[in-house]
Every structure is written in C-alpha cells, then in structure tokens.
Design a protein around this motif. Structure first.
Motif, mmCIF file in Angstrom:
data_model
loop_
_atom_site.group_PDB
_atom_site.id
_atom_site.type_symbol
_atom_site.label_atom_id
_atom_site.label_comp_id
_atom_site.label_asym_id
_atom_site.label_seq_id
_atom_site.Cartn_x
_atom_site.Cartn_y
_atom_site.Cartn_z
ATOM 1 N N ASP A 25 0.852 -1.144 0.507
ATOM 2 C CA ASP A 25 0.583 0.306 -0.291
ATOM 3 C C ASP A 25 1.084 1.350 -0.007
ATOM 4 N N ALA A 26 2.039 1.101 0.561
ATOM 5 C CA ALA A 26 3.417 2.412 0.829
ATOM 6 C C ALA A 26 3.786 2.450 -0.873
ATOM 7 N N GLY A 27 3.748 1.587 -1.781
ATOM 8 C CA GLY A 27 4.026 1.462 -3.134
ATOM 9 C C GLY A 27 5.714 0.718 -2.950
ATOM 10 N N LEU A 28 5.944 0.439 -1.724
ATOM 11 C CA LEU A 28 7.023 -0.465 -1.647
ATOM 12 C C LEU A 28 7.227 -1.806 -2.703
ATOM 13 N N LEU A 29 8.564 -2.680 -2.526
ATOM 14 C CA LEU A 29 8.508 -3.598 -3.155
ATOM 15 C C LEU A 29 8.772 -4.700 -2.197
ATOM 16 N N PRO A 30 7.783 -5.329 -2.145
ATOM 17 C CA PRO A 30 8.448 -7.054 -0.880
ATOM 18 C C PRO A 30 8.552 -7.792 -2.229
ATOM 19 N N PHE A 31 9.908 -8.359 -1.733
ATOM 20 C CA PHE A 31 10.552 -9.839 -3.063
ATOM 21 C C PHE A 31 10.572 -10.423 -2.133
ATOM 22 N N CYS A 32 11.290 -11.342 -0.442
ATOM 23 C CA CYS A 32 11.524 -12.181 -0.312
ATOM 24 C C CYS A 32 10.986 -11.903 1.138
ATOM 25 N N THR A 33 10.416 -13.486 1.920
ATOM 26 C CA THR A 33 10.117 -14.013 3.116
ATOM 27 C C THR A 33 11.418 -14.544 3.978
ATOM 28 N N VAL A 34 12.139 -14.174 4.375
ATOM 29 C CA VAL A 34 12.881 -15.378 5.299
ATOM 30 C C VAL A 34 12.370 -16.699 6.272
ATOM 31 N N THR A 35 11.691 -17.864 6.467
ATOM 32 C CA THR A 35 11.817 -18.541 7.426
ATOM 33 C C THR A 35 13.066 -19.119 7.960
ATOM 34 N N THR A 36 13.369 -19.529 9.025
ATOM 35 C CA THR A 36 13.945 -19.952 9.745
ATOM 36 C C THR A 36 13.943 -21.844 10.004
ATOM 37 N N LEU A 37 14.506 -22.614 10.392
ATOM 38 C CA LEU A 37 14.298 -23.871 10.457
ATOM 39 C C LEU A 37 15.019 -24.331 11.732
ATOM 40 N N GLY A 38 14.474 -24.063 12.320
ATOM 41 C CA GLY A 38 15.848 -24.036 13.766
ATOM 42 C C GLY A 38 16.395 -22.869 14.308
ATOM 43 N N THR A 39 15.588 -22.362 14.553
ATOM 44 C CA THR A 39 16.031 -20.783 15.850
ATOM 45 C C THR A 39 17.313 -21.496 16.623
ATOM 46 N N THR A 40 18.138 -20.597 16.359
ATOM 47 C CA THR A 40 19.104 -20.427 17.520
ATOM 48 C C THR A 40 18.658 -20.176 18.636
ATOM 49 N N ALA A 41 18.314 -19.653 18.944
ATOM 50 C CA ALA A 41 17.515 -19.743 20.830
ATOM 51 C C ALA A 41 17.071 -20.172 21.318
ATOM 52 N N THR A 42 15.782 -20.890 20.260
ATOM 53 C CA THR A 42 15.002 -21.840 21.319
ATOM 54 C C THR A 42 14.562 -23.442 20.661
ATOM 55 N N GLY A 43 15.140 -23.307 18.479
ATOM 56 C CA GLY A 43 14.974 -24.506 18.210
ATOM 57 C C GLY A 43 13.478 -24.384 17.676
ATOM 58 N N ALA A 44 13.109 -23.058 17.256
ATOM 59 C CA ALA A 44 12.132 -22.887 16.725
ATOM 60 C C ALA A 44 11.946 -24.072 15.623
ATOM 61 N N VAL A 45 10.773 -24.028 15.100
ATOM 62 C CA VAL A 45 11.193 -23.971 13.198
ATOM 63 C C VAL A 45 9.799 -23.216 12.957
ATOM 64 N N ASP A 46 9.347 -22.804 11.661
ATOM 65 C CA ASP A 46 8.343 -21.277 11.201
ATOM 66 C C ASP A 46 7.152 -22.762 10.755
ATOM 67 N N PRO A 47 6.486 -21.900 10.348
ATOM 68 C CA PRO A 47 5.357 -22.877 9.105
ATOM 69 C C PRO A 47 5.917 -22.474 7.947
#
Length: 492
Positions: free
Chosen positions: A246-268
């Motif tokens: 809506d602000a005229g920007l260009l979303p180009f990439c999303t990064v998920t994490t499989l095994g976060t450093t802090a708690t070992g979580a896995v993003d959906p």
C-alpha cells in the motif's frame, strides 16, 4: 622438535632432508603426516578427559598476534610442534562432549580423513572439470534429497550458513527484478530502492547482515513478530506485506527459519509459501541448523511444504559434524543461481559445448576448496541415510533427557523450546535481584571452571541459560555434569 628418522630410505630413494621450501622430501613428508595423524588421533581420544576450554595466556596471545616472520625458514616438523604446544591447548571447546554453548559440532572422523586427502589433491571446485566438482554436485543432491526438496534440486556448497544466506538473498533479488524487467539501468535503481525483506524476529543475525551486503538499508528490513512458540506469525507477515504494498514498496523475499538459534523453533512453511506466491515473492528457508528435519520422523510434521520453498540453507558442519566450514545453498531450480552469478571471461572458457556450468557460475567464489565436497561425501558415506536420521534422533533424545533433569531440579525453571534439541532455562533466584545479571555471571563461572560450557540468550526479553545438543560424543553423564556445574556456580 619431534624425532625424525633419516636412516630409512625404502621406496623414497636417496634421502635429502632439506630441499628448498616449499618442497619437502617424500620421506620427510610421509613421516610428518604419520606423526600428525598419530597426534590427531591421540588428541581426539584424550579430549574428553581435559577441560572444555582454557584461557589463552596473555603472552601467547600477544605472540600469535604479532605475526613476526623470521628471515630463515623453519623445519617442517615444527608445524606439528607449534600446533601441539600453542594452538590445540586453547580451542573454542566445541570438540568436548560437555560443550553446550552454540551449535558448533565436533569433527566427524570421516571428515577429518577426507580433509587431509582433499588437501593433497588440491583441486578447485570452481572452474575447469575435475572429479571433486562432480562429487560436489552429487553431495548437494544427497543433501537436497534428505531435506525433502524435489528431484530437480541442485545448489552449491559454501563456507557456512552466512554465505548461503547471502547467496540466497542475492539470487532472490535478481529473480525478482528480472521478472519485473528491471534487472539493469534506471529501472534497477528505481525498483531496488523500494525492495523490502521479511524475516522472523528470531532469525539468525546473518540474514540482516546478508541484506546489508546486497544493498538493503535497515529501514527496509521487516522483522516479523512470532507466536508464543517463537515461530513466525503468518498473519503478522501478511499485515506487514500488505502495508508495504500500500505504501508503494516492493516486497521481494521472506526468510523463514528452520531451527532458531535461541529456542530451536521451526517457522510454518506452507502459509508463508502461499503468501509469497500470491505476492510474487521469493521464499528462502534458513535451515542452517534444522534444514534436514524432514528426514526425521519425529520432526517431519514441522516440515510440511518444505519442497515448495525457493531456496534452503543447510549447514552440514552443524547437523552432520562435517569439519568447518561446510554449508550449502539448495535450490529446486539451479538455473536461478546461474542467472544471478554466472559471469564470462576470455580466460575462463568451458571445454565441451555441452558441459555443465562450472560451479563458480552458481556462487560468488571462483577458486573454491574441494575439501567441502570430499569431507561432506565421506561423512554421508560413513553415516548412510539411517545414520543421518539416527544422529539427529540422538540429539533429540539428549535434549529430552536434559529437559527432564531441569524440570526435576527445584532450583531451575525450564522454558518452552524446540522441536530442535536445545534447552533454555533459568535459575530460581531466592533474592529476586537482577536475574539477568545472575544468569550472565553463572554462565561465565561455568565457562571459567572449564568442566562444562554453556551460554546465555535472550528469550522474550529475559536473559536465560541455553544448552544446545549437537555433539555426537555427549552422554547423559555430561548432562548431569552440566546441571551440577550450573548449580555450583549459582551457589557461589
């Protein structure tokens, strides 16, 4: 200097102990390799009986930093002496079974042997055609298969997850701008100035660093809120993307994490991929630690949809104990890497017209070590598919044991975490004074005592103790030792 035996000639012919460096007589080289191998085997065997780490003396630190090169060269045998006396006694500590601080694994025996052999062959895996380059293509395919990517997948080995994430963002940028017809010229300047990147607030710091390297300023980076289990919240991601569009920007990439450093979580994965497809974005998954979870039955449900990501980081030197540094960037369509990184020069011309693209066309490196490919292949060959699964399951079992011990100890409080093998916990402070500072002091005391090693991390705004399980030599005895050391440090 350790002893030499110049009396044995054997197959090496007339003995000349001192040809001009960097050459060495074949027998001298053999003797030094044998001595080094014997020392390495003894060092690894005795490692668990010594301290996890010890402070580097100030005088030695100064000498190592001085970098003073003598006028005359030294003898080959002095290399082993130097490592034995001045390097090996002061390690990071990650080879010890009581090291729990970071996701730094000990070297697998197969990788150690392969590293030496690959150094002797000394082929570059960037240009030309050689067996190690094809071996790298094959080992990358093995990783992609273990990760659950499609049969078309390929990629390239890297120095680690930081480099893999950098390559991924550069590839995503090229892919996105090429599709918009703005890969060069004034259109590039216009569109690049509007690119926005999204990633979990729990993402590894290398993601933001990679973004800076590809020219994205901090004000166009979007750390996305996480749910109570430290996973990226798809609803928060959708809201951020919508606001930027809506602000005229260009979303180009999303990064998920499989095994976060802090708690070992896995993003959906699946909801993020769906959003990326609808918004025309690239989906990169940073699985430096947890990229191979799809191959483990207990973890597989968390990896539904992993085959649909556009790129995936995996670090064999974390999960598989391949010697550092061996990371990988895996992509279902390797042509995206060639589009981003292939450059031509008259002095770099492939021999056969139908030859495969050189691996330098899939990364920013031209000269690339063959040690990565051979050490990875050797480790995978030694493990087999069942061994890979069994190794990760060993870590999961140890983490479950450690969590049980923490829960059973009234003076400790377990925090939620997982599914990857990490335990975050706090000390019950009867005085309630400066609990964050208490945990920092306890971690430092445990490290200084040298019998175990763990670190701290911020979880939900609080400093906590964190123990990661990634050492194939760790046993339940080491878990008991860790608990004792933490409690002893807290009592002091």
């Amino acid at each position: 200097m350790h002893d030499q035996d110049p009396s044995t000639f054997g197959e090496f012919g007339e003995f000349d102990p001192s040809p001009e460096p960097p050459a060495a007589h074949a027998k001298v080289l053999r003797d030094e390799l044998v001595a080094a191998a014997e020392w390495a085997a003894r060092y690894l065997s005795e490692l668990p009986q010594g301290p996890v780490a010890r402070p580097l003396p100030a005088q030695l630190r100064s000498r190592l930093r001085a970098g003073q090169l003598p006028q005359r060269g030294g003898e080959l045998g002095e290399v082993l002496d130097f490592v034995r006396d001045e390097i090996a006694p002061y390690p990071t500590g990650n080879g010890h079974p009581a090291f729990f601080a970071w996701v730094n694994s000990p070297p697998a025996p197969a990788g150690i042997v392969a590293d030496l052999l690959a150094c002797a062959v000394n082929a570059t895996c960037g240009m030309g055609e050689n067996a190690l380059m094809d071996l790298e293509r094959g080992t990358v395919r093995m990783l992609a298969d273990l990760a659950g990517l499609p049969d078309s997948a390929g990629g390239v080995l890297t120095s680690g997850g930081s480099m893999a994430n950098l390559l991924a963002l550069a590839t995503a940028r090229t892919w996105f701008l090429t599709r918009r017809g703005s890969a060069d010229g004034p259109a590039y300047d216009r569109d690049h100035a509007r690119l926005t990147l999204y990633y979990s607030a729990q993402a590894h710091m290398s993601v933001a660093k990679a973004a800076a390297c590809v020219g994205l300023p901090a004000h166009r980076l979007r750390p996305v809120a996480t749910d109570p289990h430290d996973r990226l919240d798809p609803a928060a991601l959708r809201a951020a993307v919508t606001a930027d569009l809506d602000a005229g920007l260009l979303p180009f990439c999303t990064v998920t994490t499989l095994g976060t450093t802090a708690t070992g979580a896995v993003d959906p994965l699946e909801p993020v991929t769906d959003l990326c497809r609808s918004a025309g974005m690239w989906h990169h998954a940073d699985g430096a630690w947890g990229g191979l979870g799809a191959s483990v039955p207990a973890l597989a449900p968390h990896y539904a949809g992993v085959g649909g990501v556009d790129s995936l980081t995996v670090d064999p030197h974390k999960t598989l104990s391949v010697p550092v540094g061996c990371g990988a960037l895996l992509v279902p369509d390797p042509e995206h890497l060639h589009t981003a990184f292939a450059h031509q020069a008259s002095y770099l011309t492939a021999g056969e017209p139908d030859a495969l693209p050189w691996l330098s066309h899939a990364t920013i490196e031209l000269t690339r070590p063959g040690t990565r490919a051979l050490a990875l292949w050797a480790t995978l060959h030694h493990l087999g598919r069942d061994g890979v699964t069994g190794l990760i399951e060993h870590y999961l079992a140890l983490a479950a044991e450690l969590r049980e011990r923490i829960t059973a100890e009234p003076r400790l409080q377990l925090l939620s975490g997982g599914p990857w093998p990490v335990a975050c916990f706090r000390i019950t402070d009867p005085y309630g004074n400066a609990p964050d500072a208490l945990h920092t002091r306890v971690a430092r005391r445990v490290q200084d005592n040298g019998r175990a090693y763990l670190a701290t991390v911020a979880v939900h705004g609080r400093t906590v103790l964190r123990a990661a399980l990634c050492n194939y030599r760790t046993t339940t005895d080491d878990l008991d030792l860790l608990i004792r050391e933490v409690l002893h440090a807290a009592e002091r």
